[in-house]
Enzyme design. Structure first.
Site, PDB file in Angstrom:
ATOM      1  N   CYS A   1      56.910  42.757  50.677  1.00  0.00           N
ATOM      2  CA  CYS A   1      56.541  41.806  49.626  1.00  0.00           C
ATOM      3  C   CYS A   1      56.998  40.391  50.023  1.00  0.00           C
ATOM      4  O   CYS A   1      58.207  40.163  50.205  1.00  0.00           O
ATOM      5  CB  CYS A   1      57.169  42.224  48.305  1.00  0.00           C
TER       6      CYS A   1
ATOM      7  N   CYS B   1      59.496  38.924  47.531  1.00  0.00           N
ATOM      8  CA  CYS B   1      60.805  39.556  47.664  1.00  0.00           C
ATOM      9  C   CYS B   1      61.566  38.986  48.857  1.00  0.00           C
ATOM     10  O   CYS B   1      62.788  38.799  48.794  1.00  0.00           O
ATOM     11  CB  CYS B   1      60.639  41.065  47.822  1.00  0.00           C
TER      12      CYS B   1
END
Length: 302
Positions: free
Chosen positions: A73, A76
């Site tokens: 991600c 993230c």
């Protein structure tokens, strides 16, 4: 000037020492250097904790800030340095900072209903609140320091991670991940085509559904048996009904035989009536034919 002066003073003190003292000092310095090189300094342990399916119940006690992330991600990856800096302040603030890799812990992903990444939860004594603020270190620190989490409605107990519903969701997510691993194993290691893997899982699903249905039927019959089987007169009533059915069947067969006999009698009567109605079938005509036939036979003999 000061460093140069200190250096001269050190040289003077060292030159004033006897030769044996200098040798001992050099030996101690060499031993200290060898010890430091062979035993490097231990780094400070990270304050960031990792939550798994095996230890997730630890977050039910105390205060926690938990990040749900995935390595692939991009958002993230941007949050990770900030989260690590935030974790360094956790011990000073009395808060446990943790992270969960949803790719490695699918059960926790289902337990907390993670629909977007990254997702941050605040937990205080078993009450969970979802963090919706900015993702900077200062905002995270102020969220804890100023207790802004008190203004957020906690997650309902029905959807709490320890509820029956979320336990079921966690099991389903684990099952889906297990099926995915099996699918990859069949394709990559055994060389089975994709459609073949789908056929195998379809048949397995059908078979397991049939088995589960039979088990549920047996359980239902055992727990809630039918009342008619528990009745003391059930078998007697069943025998009486069977006898009545046989008697009715015999009566129907007799009626059918009687109707066939009536039909035969009617057919015979019809044939007799037809014979009497025809000229050849009358008695006088039959007698006349016999007399004429006898005369013809006598004439032929003579």
């Amino acid at each position: 000037m000061a460093p140069l002066l200190d250096h001269k003073i050190g040289d003077a003190m060292l030159s004033s020492l006897p030769w044996r003292s200098k040798s001992n000092l050099l030996t101690c310095s060499l031993l200290l250097l060898i010890y430091l090189t062979s035993h490097p300094a231990v780094a400070k342990p990270s304050s960031l904790k990792e939550i798994t399916d095996g230890n997730w119940e630890d977050i039910l006690a105390g205060e926690w800030m938990i990040e749900f992330f995935a390595p692939w991600c991009p958002a993230c990856q941007q949050l990770q340095p900030v989260w690590n800096e935030f974790a360094d302040w956790g011990e000073d603030m009395g808060v446990n900072i943790a992270k969960v890799d949803v790719t490695e812990q699918p059960g926790l992903s289902g337990r907390f209903i993670i629909t977007s990444l990254p997702t941050v939860y605040h937990c205080k004594d078993g009450l969970f609140r979802r963090y919706q603020g900015a993702r900077t270190k200062d905002d995270l620190l102020s969220f804890i320091d100023e207790k802004k989490w008190q203004g957020i409605e906690p997650v309902s107990s029905w959807f709490g991670p320890s509820s029956f519903m979320m336990n079921t969701m966690s099991a389903l997510f684990k099952l889906s991940m297990f099926i995915r691993h099996c699918h990859n194993y069949l394709i990559e290691h055994l060389g089975i085509p994709v459609w073949g893997s789908y056929v195998i899982f379809g048949l397995a699903t059908l078979f397991s559904g049939l088995v589960l249905g039979l088990i549920l039927v047996f359980i239902a019959d055992f727990v809630f048996p039918s009342r008619r089987f528990n009745s003391p007169n059930y078998y007697q009533k069943k025998q009486t009904m069977e006898q009545a059915r046989l008697i009715q069947q015999l009566e129907e067969e007799q009626e059918a035989d009687g109707e066939e006999d009536d039909e035969d009698d009617e057919e015979q009567e019809d044939v007799w009536r037809r014979r009497r109605a025809s000229p050849e079938g009358r008695p006088e005509e039959v007698l006349r034919k016999r007399v004429v036939g006898n005369r013809e036979d006598q004439d032929e003999d003579s």
